[in-house]
Every structure is written in structure tokens, then in C-alpha cells.
Design an enzyme around this catalytic site. Structure first.
Site, PDB file in Angstrom:
ATOM      1  N   THR A  70      15.220   9.013  30.916  1.00 14.62           N
ATOM      2  CA  THR A  70      16.598   8.711  31.338  1.00 14.62           C
ATOM      3  C   THR A  70      17.592   9.755  30.864  1.00 14.62           C
ATOM      4  O   THR A  70      18.776   9.656  31.176  1.00 14.62           O
ATOM      5  CB  THR A  70      17.038   7.335  30.793  1.00 14.62           C
ATOM      6  N   ASP A 128      14.274   5.056  19.121  1.00 11.74           N
ATOM      7  CA  ASP A 128      14.711   5.166  20.515  1.00 11.74           C
ATOM      8  C   ASP A 128      15.787   6.248  20.638  1.00 11.74           C
ATOM      9  O   ASP A 128      16.695   6.329  19.819  1.00 11.74           O
ATOM     10  CB  ASP A 128      15.280   3.816  20.981  1.00 11.74           C
ATOM     11  N   ARG A 217      32.612 -21.586   8.148  1.00 15.37           N
ATOM     12  CA  ARG A 217      33.912 -22.276   8.227  1.00 15.37           C
ATOM     13  C   ARG A 217      34.964 -21.541   7.417  1.00 15.37           C
ATOM     14  O   ARG A 217      36.119 -21.452   7.823  1.00 15.37           O
ATOM     15  CB  ARG A 217      33.776 -23.715   7.725  1.00 15.37           C
ATOM     16  N   LYS A 278      24.224 -23.152 -10.409  1.00 17.89           N
ATOM     17  CA  LYS A 278      25.595 -23.589 -10.162  1.00 17.89           C
ATOM     18  C   LYS A 278      26.498 -22.366 -10.271  1.00 17.89           C
ATOM     19  O   LYS A 278      26.476 -21.668 -11.296  1.00 17.89           O
ATOM     20  CB  LYS A 278      25.998 -24.649 -11.191  1.00 17.89           C
ATOM     21  N   HIS A 279      27.237 -22.092  -9.220  1.00 20.96           N
ATOM     22  CA  HIS A 279      28.127 -20.931  -9.186  1.00 20.96           C
ATOM     23  C   HIS A 279      27.369 -19.640  -9.517  1.00 20.96           C
ATOM     24  O   HIS A 279      27.823 -18.813 -10.312  1.00 20.96           O
ATOM     25  CB  HIS A 279      29.313 -21.135 -10.124  1.00 20.96           C
ATOM     26  N   ASN A 421      28.188 -11.634 -20.272  1.00 24.18           N
ATOM     27  CA  ASN A 421      27.150 -11.532 -21.301  1.00 24.18           C
ATOM     28  C   ASN A 421      26.234 -12.751 -21.221  1.00 24.18           C
ATOM     29  O   ASN A 421      26.724 -13.882 -21.202  1.00 24.18           O
ATOM     30  CB  ASN A 421      27.782 -11.451 -22.684  1.00 24.18           C
ATOM     31  N   ARG A 441      29.685 -11.720 -26.525  1.00 26.95           N
ATOM     32  CA  ARG A 441      28.312 -12.214 -26.611  1.00 26.95           C
ATOM     33  C   ARG A 441      28.214 -13.373 -27.605  1.00 26.95           C
ATOM     34  O   ARG A 441      27.416 -14.290 -27.424  1.00 26.95           O
ATOM     35  CB  ARG A 441      27.382 -11.058 -27.008  1.00 26.95           C
ATOM     36  N   HIS A 527      26.833  -8.094 -13.443  1.00 28.15           N
ATOM     37  CA  HIS A 527      28.274  -8.358 -13.381  1.00 28.15           C
ATOM     38  C   HIS A 527      28.669  -9.021 -12.066  1.00 28.15           C
ATOM     39  O   HIS A 527      27.919  -8.994 -11.117  1.00 28.15           O
ATOM     40  CB  HIS A 527      29.045  -7.056 -13.551  1.00 28.15           C
TER      41      HIS A 527
END
Length: 527
Positions: A70, A128, A217, A278-279, A421, A441, A527
Site C-alpha cells: 500500500t 506494521d 466515576r 488499606k490506602h 518510612n 522512622r 514513596h
């Protein structure tokens, strides 16, 4: 340019032939001429459709094993010519270039070829060239040309052609052009990322691509717009999981579920294990003789934080474990699989999402970690660092026991997935205190010990489970105070990277307290 552009001739060349017969039949039924190449042309003919080979239009046969078919002025002239420009129209007439009004192209399966681990030469052959060139030509000329790169857009194109008597609107063509450029950009990203890995050099330019999996959402908070994109990887995880029940995953659900599954995948082949998140931080991780026991031991680390959390398991979920999990509110459970009893048990918890992955993620698999900063991106290798007993250096007078060594390695694995920490108390293959994300810490050490004290009171224990535990620190103890705090909580052994200017002071404090301590020589900042 006018709003409505007629479609009289379409060029179709697709690798993914899903929906092709129905789509092409609808086009032919509207009197649209079909041009095609190779396997697509054969598929259309087998469907009983009249097809003209591109080679007949260009006057050149496909050559070089299909690499050139092509890439020709007759094709690209038919795509790029401005229909309202007299000079363009004159050039088309002079060189017998017919307009191409619709381009339907999806690309060689490069991403899939890489994902299956194909050899270098096979991957190269699946880059391609003609497809992206046609897509970009058609998308540039979207004032007149309609370009389709996704099977998902077939129905919208047919609906508009039917509704507009064989024409498409500028709004549709513009939207499809954006989709087309995003596709070629993502495709080139996949190629350049793979090539960067082959040459093993930091690329001068770095791009990232993904396909929309879900419009969310909202993001972390309701005022933030968000969406979930997948990168085409076949790696088991939240992006490839099957959801069996419950409402759509939220932004926070996806983030936390990924964190949970990545952590529990560290324990592949090590017996039943459970991680509760959690989180994005673990609030309980444990092994056990059964999944139910592993879950219970993880839950007992911090029952309060586990409420509304994410649970990940390293083995297929069974009915007993599902019944135990059903005792509290849980957002998501993710596991390699689930038996009928487990699915039945969760069916009564309509708001709980159950995801199965058909496998665990490979914690040693190379990947990139990307973080956006103002004006750019930070890119690094994903933390796949792991250690074994042979990597540990005992630096204290007291040697750790076999149980302490096992617990220290377990705690070290968990610490890798806790925000710095990070301080992790572990006893008998289960976390008993987790301190995460503190600026000091010592504070992390105290928080983890305090959580263990709180749980001892809840469970009616005579002493917190930190008594006789081991402690992992994701980075070195810069002073002896953190170690002393851990000892006061009942810890008997510690694992840490070492490397502080005050290592000697910390080692002396450990010896004075009768503790065993090992250095890993590796840290796990997160972090």
C-alpha cells in the site's frame, strides 16, 4: 470541506478480522466499492463480497513478502487529496488517482507478539509500516476521509452511513481521526519501548501508551476526573482480571487492588498467604496452613484498618475462606481463582467485588515505574529486588534462630510494599504491627508497636504479639533510637539494609540489648 462527506470507496486491510464480514457486507450493500489486500481480501471474497485488489489499483503487485503493497502514490494520493482543491483534483485526474473515502485498518499484532515472548526476528516482522502510514494519511485528511482503527467503531460508522444516506459527519470523522492518531502513537510507543529494552540504553525520548479500559466515576476524590488504561500486557493482575460480581471498580479500588495483588504474588509457591491493603499500604499479611488461617492471621494484625480494605490471596479462593471474609465489610477480593462455594458465599455480599486472575504476577518480571512531576516524568525500573538467606550478613554477636531468619525474610518482603518510612513487626509468618509513611522512622516503629498493643487489648491477649517478634526496616536505622524502641516493644531480631554512618552505634545497641541483627545491603524505599 463540508460537514457531510460521501463514502464511495473503502480500503480495508485488517489483522483482527472480528466483525469484518458484517461490517463489509453493510458497506457493500450501500454500493461502496471495496479495496483490499492479502488475507483481508481473501476473507471478504470467502464471504461472497466483490473486492478489488489494491495491486490492481496501483499497477504493482504485493512484493517482498507483503512488506510493500500500500506504500504507493495512488493509495496515499487517494487518501490525502483535498477534494475542494482544484490543483489536487487536477493531479488526481492527471495520474488516474481515485479518491479513497474510508480507510479501515488495524495493525499487525506487535503487542501480542511481544507478550507471547516471540524471538527477535518474529517481533520485527510484526512491526506494521503500511498500516500506520495509511492511518495517518487518512486521519490528516479527516475533512474528507473517514478512518477506522477499532472494531468497536464499526457500528457507529454504519449507523451514520445509513442515517446520512452514505455520508459521514465531520464530528464523527474528527473523533475517529483522534482515535487513529492515538492508536498509531500507542503502537509506536510499544515498538520503541521494546527496542529500548533490546539495546539496553536509556532512550533519548520515552513515550507511554494505553487503551481505555474504563471511564471512572471520579479519581481519588469526587472533583477529579479519571479513567483506567491498560498497556496490553498479559501479566496477571487487576488489569487482566475477571470481575464476577459487584459494582465497577473505582480509582482507589484499582490502585489498592494492584498493591494487594503485587504483594501477595511475592509468596507464590510458599503455601497459603493473604494480604490486606488499606490506602495502598498493608495492614495485615500472613501465611497459614490454609487460606482461611492465613486470612485470619492477617486480619488479626489490625482489625480496625482491615474494615473496608482490599484482600489478596495467593491461591484460589475456597468457600471456608470466603465465609470468613464475609464477616466484615470488604471492598475487593482478588485471587488466582475461586471455587463455586466461594462464589456462592460472596453472592450474598452484593457490594463486594470478586476478581480472579488465572495466575499470580511474576514479582521478578522487569517493568517500568512512572511518576509524573511538574514538567516531566520520573521513570525507573520497578523494584524487583529480592534476597535470600545467603544474602544476609549477621552483624551482631547473637546469631538469629532459624525461625527468626524465616520471619525476617517474610518481614523484608512485606517492607518492600510499605510506604517509607516502613517498619514491619512479624511473628511466626504473620505481621503483628505495621508502621508506614511517617517522616520519622522512630515514629513508624512506635506506631506499629502501638497498633500491636491495641490489638492485644481487643483480642484479650496478655501481651502484644510484638513480644518475640522480628522487625524489618526498609532503610537503615540512622540512629539507635529506632532499634531501642523496637526492642522495648519485644522484638528479638532485626533486618535492615545497613549502610549508615552510625552502623557501629546501632550494632552496639543491638548487642547491648541481646538482639540479633542482619544487614541486606539492599533498601526498599517506596514513596
Amino acid at each position: 470541506m463540508t460537514d457531510l462527506a460521501p463514502v464511495r470507496r473503502a480500503l480495508i486491510s485488517v489483522s483482527d478480522k472480528t466483525g469484518l464480514e458484517v461490517f463489509a457486507t453493510a458497506l457493500a450493500g450501500m454500493g461502496i466499492e471495496l479495496l483490499s489486500t492479502g488475507g483481508t481480501a481473501q476473507a471478504l471474497r470467502e464471504a461472497g463480497l466483490a473486492v478489488r485488489d489494491v495491486a490492481d489499483v496501483t499497477g504493482f503487485p504485493e512484493m517482498m513478502d507483503g512488506r510493500v503493497k500500500t506504500l504507493h502514490p495512488v493509495v496515499h494520493g487517494g487518501l490525502l487529496a483535498l477534494r475542494d482543491n482544484d490543483d489536487h483534483v487536477a493531479s488526481m485526474e492527471e495520474h488516474s488517482i481515485g479518491a479513497i473515502d474510508l480507510v479501515v485498518v488495524n495493525l499487525y499484532p506487535f503487542e501480542e507478539t511481544v507478550a507471547k515472548g516471540a524471538a527477535y526476528d518474529e517481533v520485527i516482522e510484526n512491526i506494521d509500516i503500511g498500516g500506520p502510514a495509511m492511518i495517518r494519511s487518512a486521519a490528516k485528511n479527516h475533512g474528507f476521509v473517514t478512518v477506522v482503527v477499532d472494531v468497536e467503531d464499526y457500528d457507529a460508522v454504519i449507523a451514520e452511513l445509513v442515517g446520512q444516506e452514505g455520508q459521514t459527519s465531520y464530528a464523527l470523522r474528527q473523533r475517529l481521526a483522534q482515535t487513529a492518531y492515538a492508536r498509531t502513537a500507542a503502537y509506536d510507543t510499544a515498538v520503541s519501548t521494546w527496542m529500548a529494552a533490546q539495546v539496553r540504553e536509556t532512550p533519548r525520548r520515552r513515550t507511554f501508551g494505553g487503551a481505555l479500559a474504563q471511564t471512572l466515576r471520579y479519581g481519588e476524590n469526587p472533583h477529579q476526573a479519571a479513567a483506567f488504561y491498560t498497556d496490553g500486557s498479559a501479566r496477571p493482575g487487576v488489569a487482566t482480571a475477571t470481575q464476577h460480581q459487584g459494582k465497577e471498580l473505582s480509582y482507589n479500588n484499582i490502585n489498592d487492588t494492584d498493591a494487594a495483588f503485587e504483594l501477595v504474588s511475592e509468596f507464590a509457591g510458599q503455601g497459603p498467604a493473604c494480604a490486606i491493603i488499606k490506602h495502598a499500604n498493608p495492614c495485615g499479611v500472613a501465611t497459614g496452613a490454609t487460606l482461611a488461617e492465613a486470612y485470619t492471621r492477617a486480619f488479626d494484625c489490625d482489625r480496625t484498618s482491615a474494615f473496608g480494605g482490599i484482600i489478596a490471596l495467593n491461591q484460589p479462593l475456597d468457600g471456608e475462606t470466603a465465609e470468613a471474609i464475609s464477616g466484615i465489610f470488604t471492598e475487593v477480593v482478588i485471587a488466582p481463582g475461586a471455587d463455586p462455594d466461594a462464589i456462592e458465599a460472596f453472592a450474598r455480599k452484593k457490594n463486594l467485588r470478586l476478581l480472579t486472575t488465572d495466575g499470580l504476577a511474576d514479582p521478578a518480571a522487569a517493568a517500568l515505574a512512572v511518576k509524573q512531576v511538574s514538567g516531566g516524568f520520573l521513570v525507573q525500573d520497578k523494584d524487583v529486588g529480592r534476597i535470600s538467606r545467603d544474602d544476609l550478613k549477621v552483624v551482631t554477636k547473637r546469631q538469629p534462630t532459624d525461625q527468626e531468619l524465616a520471619d525476617m525474610l517474610f518481614a523484608w518482603t512485606v517492607a518492600k510494599h510499605v510506604k517509607s518510612n516502613a517498619i514491619i513487626y512479624v511473628k511466626d509468618g504473620a505481621t503483628v504491627g505495621v508502621g508506614a509513611g511517617q517522616m520519622s522512622r522512630v515514629d513508624s516503629t512506635r506506631i506499629a508497636a502501638r497498633k500491636a498493643q491495641d490489638m492485644a487489648e481487643v483480642m484479650g491477649l496478655p501481651a502484644p504479639l510484638t513480644q518475640g517478634s522480628v522487625v524489618a526496616s526498609d532503610a537503615f536505622f540512622p540512629f539507635a533510637d529506632g532499634l531501642i524502641t523496637a526492642a522495648e516493644a519485644g522484638a528479638t531480631a532485626l533486618i535492615q539494609p545497613g549502610g549508615s554512618m552510625r552502623d557501629d552505634e546501632v550494632i552496639a545497641a543491638a548487642d547491648k540489648a541481646g538482639l540479633a541483627m542482619v544487614f541486606t545491603g539492599m533498601r526498599h524505599f517506596r514513596h
